[in-house]
Design a protein around this motif. Structure first.
Motif, mmCIF file in Angstrom:
data_model
loop_
_atom_site.group_PDB
_atom_site.id
_atom_site.type_symbol
_atom_site.label_atom_id
_atom_site.label_comp_id
_atom_site.label_asym_id
_atom_site.label_seq_id
_atom_site.Cartn_x
_atom_site.Cartn_y
_atom_site.Cartn_z
ATOM 1 N N UNK A 39 0.789 -1.149 -0.016
ATOM 2 C CA UNK A 39 0.217 0.043 0.058
ATOM 3 C C UNK A 39 0.816 1.082 0.133
ATOM 4 N N UNK A 40 0.474 2.527 -0.445
ATOM 5 C CA UNK A 40 1.033 3.500 -0.587
ATOM 6 C C UNK A 40 0.221 4.779 -0.495
ATOM 7 N N UNK A 41 0.555 5.537 0.806
ATOM 8 C CA UNK A 41 -0.108 6.695 0.831
ATOM 9 C C UNK A 41 0.967 7.927 0.864
ATOM 10 N N UNK A 42 0.744 8.529 -0.315
ATOM 11 C CA UNK A 42 1.892 9.405 -0.676
ATOM 12 C C UNK A 42 1.054 10.668 -1.055
ATOM 13 N N UNK A 43 1.182 11.724 0.108
ATOM 14 C CA UNK A 43 0.170 12.720 -0.120
ATOM 15 C C UNK A 43 -1.075 12.167 0.315
ATOM 16 N N UNK A 44 -1.898 12.765 -0.862
ATOM 17 C CA UNK A 44 -3.445 12.334 -0.622
ATOM 18 C C UNK A 44 -3.744 11.153 -1.632
ATOM 19 N N UNK A 45 -2.515 10.452 -2.047
ATOM 20 C CA UNK A 45 -2.899 9.057 -2.655
ATOM 21 C C UNK A 45 -3.012 7.959 -1.638
ATOM 22 N N UNK A 46 -3.855 7.025 -2.164
ATOM 23 C CA UNK A 46 -4.117 5.913 -1.438
ATOM 24 C C UNK A 46 -4.223 4.778 -2.352
ATOM 25 N N UNK A 105 9.948 9.896 3.645
ATOM 26 C CA UNK A 105 9.336 8.720 3.259
ATOM 27 C C UNK A 105 9.563 7.636 4.517
ATOM 28 N N UNK A 106 8.589 7.034 4.955
ATOM 29 C CA UNK A 106 8.458 5.845 5.720
ATOM 30 C C UNK A 106 8.319 4.731 5.117
ATOM 31 N N UNK A 107 9.020 3.567 5.141
ATOM 32 C CA UNK A 107 8.901 2.403 4.197
ATOM 33 C C UNK A 107 8.770 1.325 5.397
ATOM 34 N N UNK A 108 7.628 0.524 5.642
ATOM 35 C CA UNK A 108 7.444 -0.764 6.421
ATOM 36 C C UNK A 108 7.556 -1.766 5.737
ATOM 37 N N UNK A 109 8.525 -2.488 6.042
ATOM 38 C CA UNK A 109 8.873 -3.867 5.481
ATOM 39 C C UNK A 109 7.531 -4.741 5.445
ATOM 40 N N UNK A 110 7.246 -5.672 4.577
ATOM 41 C CA UNK A 110 6.353 -6.515 4.794
ATOM 42 C C UNK A 110 6.615 -7.752 5.805
ATOM 43 N N UNK A 111 5.684 -7.963 6.349
ATOM 44 C CA UNK A 111 5.884 -9.069 7.399
ATOM 45 C C UNK A 111 6.138 -10.603 6.854
ATOM 46 N N UNK A 117 8.829 -4.093 0.669
ATOM 47 C CA UNK A 117 8.063 -2.809 1.528
ATOM 48 C C UNK A 117 6.766 -3.237 1.156
ATOM 49 N N UNK A 118 5.917 -3.391 2.490
ATOM 50 C CA UNK A 118 4.373 -3.622 2.610
ATOM 51 C C UNK A 118 3.693 -2.353 2.807
ATOM 52 N N UNK A 119 4.075 -1.348 3.255
ATOM 53 C CA UNK A 119 3.474 -0.071 3.327
ATOM 54 C C UNK A 119 4.529 1.331 3.180
ATOM 55 N N UNK A 120 3.956 2.052 2.408
ATOM 56 C CA UNK A 120 4.859 3.209 2.153
ATOM 57 C C UNK A 120 3.940 4.510 2.508
ATOM 58 N N UNK A 121 4.715 5.381 3.422
ATOM 59 C CA UNK A 121 3.804 6.501 3.641
ATOM 60 C C UNK A 121 5.155 7.617 3.239
ATOM 61 N N UNK A 122 4.462 8.503 2.485
ATOM 62 C CA UNK A 122 5.429 9.612 1.982
ATOM 63 C C UNK A 122 4.771 11.092 1.826
ATOM 64 N N UNK A 123 5.776 12.024 1.809
ATOM 65 C CA UNK A 123 5.225 13.314 1.641
ATOM 66 C C UNK A 123 6.499 14.022 0.979
ATOM 67 N N UNK A 124 5.837 14.796 -0.092
ATOM 68 C CA UNK A 124 6.747 15.730 -0.811
ATOM 69 C C UNK A 124 6.195 17.103 -0.888
ATOM 70 N N UNK A 125 7.002 17.992 -0.497
ATOM 71 C CA UNK A 125 6.555 19.389 -0.748
ATOM 72 C C UNK A 125 6.610 20.225 0.417
ATOM 73 N N UNK A 126 6.141 21.481 0.210
ATOM 74 C CA UNK A 126 5.320 21.865 -0.833
ATOM 75 C C UNK A 126 6.139 22.190 -1.965
ATOM 76 N N UNK A 127 5.398 22.284 -3.135
ATOM 77 C CA UNK A 127 6.020 22.595 -4.650
ATOM 78 C C UNK A 127 5.997 24.110 -4.591
ATOM 79 N N UNK A 128 5.170 24.705 -4.063
ATOM 80 C CA UNK A 128 5.126 26.203 -4.195
ATOM 81 C C UNK A 128 4.439 26.847 -3.057
ATOM 82 N N UNK A 129 4.373 28.188 -2.729
ATOM 83 C CA UNK A 129 3.838 28.808 -1.671
ATOM 84 C C UNK A 129 2.911 29.791 -2.212
#
Length: 129
Positions: A39-46, A105-111, A117-129
């Protein structure tokens, strides 16, 4: 409560290969670091599933820019990998400036498959103000 010890290390080959696939827009074997049902939660992505993650990242990168990821800090706690860096995003429209947001980014390895990688939580930005 849970306690983890982290060790700062050089970024592993699998992580660099993953970002290279995105930077080169090839989206190939570097994605094998993800479990099939990751699973990947990258910003608002699910996103659920390696192929869904691959295709959604491809669609995002194909929106008119080239990315270049730079991992500046990587921490390993066994089942959890944490890293930060920057991504230079250069628009194809040369009248627009490149931006270089911070990423974490946080990568939780698969059990079941601890090398994937089993779960990926990441954030990038902001790209502008």
């Amino acid at each position: 409560m849970m306690t983890m010890s982290f060790t700062r290390r050089e970024p592993p080959a699998w992580l660099l290969a993953f970002w290279k696939e995105i930077d080169d827009k090839t989206f190939g074997a570097g994605f094998d670091c993800l479990a099939q049902d990751a699973t990947c939660n990258l910003g608002v992505a699910d996103w659920k599933g390696r192929e869904t993650i691959r295709e959604n990242l491809r669609a995002f990168i194909d929106t008119g820019f080239t990315a270049l990821h730079d991992v500046t800090e990587y921490w390993d706690a066994g089942s959890l990998k944490v890293f930060r860096g920057t991504v230079t995003m250069t628009p194809h429209d040369q009248t627009q400036p490149a931006v270089k947001p911070v990423m974490t980014h946080f990568f939780y390895m698969d059990e079941r498959e601890p090398t994937k990688v089993g779960r990926w939580y990441g954030s990038v930005g902001p790209v502008a103000f």
